[in-house]
Design a protein around this motif. Structure first.
Motif, PDB file in Angstrom:
ATOM      1  N   THR A  24       3.611  -6.030   5.199  1.00 46.51           N
ATOM      2  CA  THR A  24       4.697  -5.593   4.318  1.00 46.51           C
ATOM      3  C   THR A  24       5.995  -5.239   5.035  1.00 46.51           C
ATOM      4  OG1 THR A  24       3.802  -3.347   4.367  1.00 46.51           O
ATOM      5  CG2 THR A  24       3.111  -4.771   2.543  1.00 46.51           C
TER       6      THR A  24
ATOM      7  N   SER B 105      -1.351 -14.201  -2.564  1.00 43.37           N
ATOM      8  CA  SER B 105      -2.669 -14.232  -1.940  1.00 43.37           C
ATOM      9  C   SER B 105      -3.720 -14.769  -2.901  1.00 43.37           C
ATOM     10  CB  SER B 105      -3.051 -12.826  -1.461  1.00 43.37           C
ATOM     11  OG  SER B 105      -4.329 -12.828  -0.870  1.00 43.37           O
TER      12      SER B 105
ATOM     13  N   ILE C  14      -1.979  -9.915   4.474  1.00 46.70           N
ATOM     14  CA  ILE C  14      -0.668  -9.458   4.018  1.00 46.70           C
ATOM     15  C   ILE C  14      -0.066  -8.455   5.002  1.00 46.70           C
ATOM     16  CG2 ILE C  14       0.550  -8.164   2.204  1.00 46.70           C
ATOM     17  CD1 ILE C  14      -1.514  -9.272   0.213  1.00 46.70           C
TER      18      ILE C  14
ATOM     19  N   GLU D 142       4.379  -5.533  -2.666  1.00 47.85           N
ATOM     20  CA  GLU D 142       2.939  -5.742  -2.602  1.00 47.85           C
ATOM     21  C   GLU D 142       2.400  -6.511  -3.805  1.00 47.85           C
ATOM     22  OE1 GLU D 142       0.572  -2.406  -1.463  1.00 47.85           O
ATOM     23  OE2 GLU D 142       2.154  -1.554  -0.199  1.00 47.85           O
TER      24      GLU D 142
ATOM     25  N   ALA E   8       3.064 -10.136  -3.053  1.00 44.49           N
ATOM     26  CA  ALA E   8       2.186 -10.548  -1.967  1.00 44.49           C
ATOM     27  C   ALA E   8       0.750 -10.755  -2.449  1.00 44.49           C
ATOM     28  CB  ALA E   8       2.226  -9.521  -0.838  1.00 44.49           C
ATOM     29  N   GLU E   9       0.266  -9.834  -3.272  1.00 43.40           N
ATOM     30  CA  GLU E   9      -1.093  -9.948  -3.801  1.00 43.40           C
ATOM     31  C   GLU E   9      -1.227 -11.163  -4.718  1.00 43.40           C
ATOM     32  OE1 GLU E   9      -3.740  -8.411  -3.050  1.00 43.40           O
ATOM     33  OE2 GLU E   9      -3.061  -6.616  -1.974  1.00 43.40           O
TER      34      GLU E   9
END
Length: 238
Positions: free
Chosen positions: A34, A20, A32, A13, A16-17
């Motif tokens: 996961t 983003s 997103i 995460e 991913a963040e």
């Protein structure tokens, strides 16, 4: 003007963040997922313009997700992986990914690749939605042979007057060869011209794309993609 939407699929995460955040700064809308199952759900609901897909996911891995999406869509897919082996890259490209980025990657490079892939695909889509075989494939820069028109300006390929769906890199490879009829290119030359320095030595990437092109084209015309054994490939015109 609506923002282009990017689906980020990564079980980390934090990564991913961060991705983003980079993309939001470039005015993309992001979502997103996961794991593989939620990625497929998000693909249907979010309807992204592009997918950033990590290979290592819990349950269904990125290769399986890519395979499932390719059964119903040609949405651009960039695979992300800590695996930099040639086999992993070739597998990703073989099942339908458009690009492959090895972790860790530079944020500027990631954003640049996303933008470049979207521009190519948008150009192809915009011109194919209102496709008219009498003029659309003959606007801009193109090559034409018996029942085949490859247009690099609007990223369209027509065979017997019908528009062929083709990922950008396949189209670029076809145009490169077709615009230089009967000229032989080694795999290394094609890698350098079309993929750049990072793929040097990864010659199977070329073989995978040639195989996919041949599956979409036929050999009943006076042209074909010909293998010159021990050297490379050429677009042969008889």
């Amino acid at each position: 003007m609506d923002k282009e939407k990017i689906l980020i699929v990564d079980d980390d995460e934090n990564i991913a963040e961060l991705i983003s955040l980079y993309l939001n700064k470039e005015c993309y809308e992001t979502q997103i997922a996961t794991d593989g199952a939620s990625a497929l759900e998000a693909f249907v609901e979010f309807m992204p313009n592009l997918i950033l897909l990590d290979v290592m996911l819990p349950g269904m891995d990125g290769y399986q997700v890519c395979t499932e999406i390719r059964k119903q869509s040609n949405v651009p897919i960039i695979m992300l992986s800590a695996k930099g082996e040639v086999f992993d890259k070739v597998l990703g490209l073989k099942i339908g990914a458009d690009d492959y980025i090895v972790k860790p990657f530079d944020s500027n490079e990631l954003v640049a690749r996303v933008g470049a892939l979207l521009r190519r695909c948008n150009s192809r889509t915009d011109n194919s939605q209102n496709y008219n075989p009498t003029n659309a494939d003959h606007i801009g820069t193109y090559v034409e042979y018996d029942n085949l028109v490859v247009n690099i300006s609007n990223y369209t390929v027509t065979l017997e007057g019908k528009n062929l769906e083709m990922p950008p890199k396949e189209l670029e490879l076809l145009y490169f060869l077709a615009s230089r009829p009967n000229q032989v290119f080694t795999r290394e030359q094609l890698l350098d011209k079309l993929w750049g320095y990072e793929y040097v030595g990864d010659t199977r990437t070329v073989d995978v794309h040639i195989k996919r092109l041949r599956e979409k084209l036929t050999d009943k015309y006076n042209w074909s993609i010909f293998t010159v054994w021990g050297i490379g490939y050429k677009f042969e015109v008889k």
